[in-house]
Scaffold this active site. Sequence first.
Site, PDB file in Angstrom:
ATOM      1  N   ILE A 159      -1.876  11.833   3.233  1.00 41.82           N
ATOM      2  CA  ILE A 159      -0.293  11.597   3.132  1.00 41.82           C
ATOM      3  C   ILE A 159      -0.069  11.560   1.867  1.00 41.82           C
ATOM      4  O   ILE A 159      -0.786  11.339   0.332  1.00 41.82           O
ATOM      5  CB  ILE A 159       0.028  10.251   3.299  1.00 41.82           C
TER       6      ILE A 159
ATOM      7  N   GLY B  53       0.962  -1.398  -0.174  1.00 43.84           N
ATOM      8  CA  GLY B  53       0.152  -0.006   0.328  1.00 43.84           C
ATOM      9  C   GLY B  53       0.472   1.360  -0.031  1.00 43.84           C
ATOM     10  O   GLY B  53       1.832   1.005  -0.232  1.00 43.84           O
TER      11      GLY B  53
ATOM     12  N   TYR C 245     -15.983   4.527   7.424  1.00 44.11           N
ATOM     13  CA  TYR C 245     -13.818   4.886   7.959  1.00 44.11           C
ATOM     14  C   TYR C 245     -13.705   5.463   9.028  1.00 44.11           C
ATOM     15  O   TYR C 245     -12.557   5.730   9.997  1.00 44.11           O
ATOM     16  CB  TYR C 245     -13.571   5.075   6.299  1.00 44.11           C
TER      17      TYR C 245
ATOM     18  N   ARG D 203      -2.692  -7.147  -3.741  1.00 40.81           N
ATOM     19  CA  ARG D 203      -1.418  -6.300  -4.670  1.00 40.81           C
ATOM     20  C   ARG D 203      -0.429  -6.969  -5.195  1.00 40.81           C
ATOM     21  O   ARG D 203       0.425  -7.565  -3.827  1.00 40.81           O
ATOM     22  CB  ARG D 203      -1.454  -5.091  -4.622  1.00 40.81           C
TER      23      ARG D 203
HETATM   24  C1  AKB Z   1      -8.500   8.727   3.368  1.00 34.78           C
HETATM   25  O1  AKB Z   1      -9.008  10.525   3.251  1.00 34.78           O
HETATM   26  O2  AKB Z   1      -9.552   8.545   3.704  1.00 34.78           O
HETATM   27  C2  AKB Z   1      -7.371   8.768   4.390  1.00 34.78           C
HETATM   28  C3  AKB Z   1      -7.240   9.889   5.590  1.00 34.78           C
HETATM   29  C4  AKB Z   1      -7.127  11.380   5.457  1.00 34.78           C
HETATM   30  O3  AKB Z   1      -7.224   8.722   6.503  1.00 34.78           O
HETATM   31  N1  AKB Z   1      -6.204   9.195   3.499  1.00 34.78           N
END
Ligand code: AKB
Length: 315
Positions: A168, A7, A138, A33
């Site tokens: 990131i 990743g 998430y 991957r």
């Molecule tokens: C996302 O955009 O989902 C990630 C994060 C900020 O955890 N890059």
Amino acid sequence: MVLGATGQIGSELVLELRKRFGGENVIGVGHSRTPSEAVLGSGPYETGDVLNIERIDELCEKHDIGTVYHLAAVLSGVGEKRPQFAWDLNMNGLINVLEVARERDIKVFWPSSIAVFGNNCPHVNTPQDTVLQPTTMYGVTKVAGELLCDYYHRKYDVDVRSVRYAGIISAETPPGGGTTDYAVAIFYEAVRNNRYTCFVNERTVLPMIYMPDCINAAIGVMEAPSERISTRHSYNLNGHSFSAAHLAEIVRERSPGFTIEYEPDFRQAIADSWPDSMDDSRAAKDWGWRTEWSLERMADDMFTKLRDRKASGTL
Ligand code: AKB
């Protein structure tokens, strides 16, 4: 052992850890991957799925693992399209790793994210400890994950450490399906076509960090003496905050004629629910976190690396 070695973070973290601790001592583990040649050529690589606890346990036994960096996860954009899958991979993957760590006395790094925050907390200089009510699956998995890490530390004394990553930015492996991906894609598309269609509007401000800082933070928090770690939930980690329009300016200065259009999609609401900036003074105080890359220096480095990749035909 690095879980998620193919990743965005894992593919670069494996190489840095191998530089510091020796190629043979760092096991990359990936699922679907194909790993980069650099990862394959510099030390051991295994296939494994974090949802398969027996396989993770077997790999820890085989390689006598003392530390796991667990990076395998579904990000925010994909998580909104497949929320049940995001819950399954992010939560069951984490609890599997924590269970193996508990049995085998393994130290664990697990990344949390700005996604733990939602609309009802301060968005500027967001405090370390504040209301965590995310609006994405998430984010839900990151809040639950932080609680789980703290629980395994309290209950079983698992040495688990975490940071809340901002977006990131990196030039080696593209991120897979996050909301902050526009801040990476803008560089790729500037080098490829000198134009970009951005999926958030120009006023969107989010904190971002460059990959070398991201990796230093992961290794930094893991190397800190245990008594310096004052939270087993996760540390805020800011980097730099800037708007999409400001980033476009920075890109245009290095790529004359660059054009950008804004076509916000479902990720706009996600971005709007996240902080503009975070207070990361606790990480600085506890284990010396600081960003070493300014936005300008990062942009120069991104262009150098991506132009080199274009010239060599790998972009
Ligand atoms: C996302 O955009 O989902 C990630 C994060 C900020 O955890 N890059």
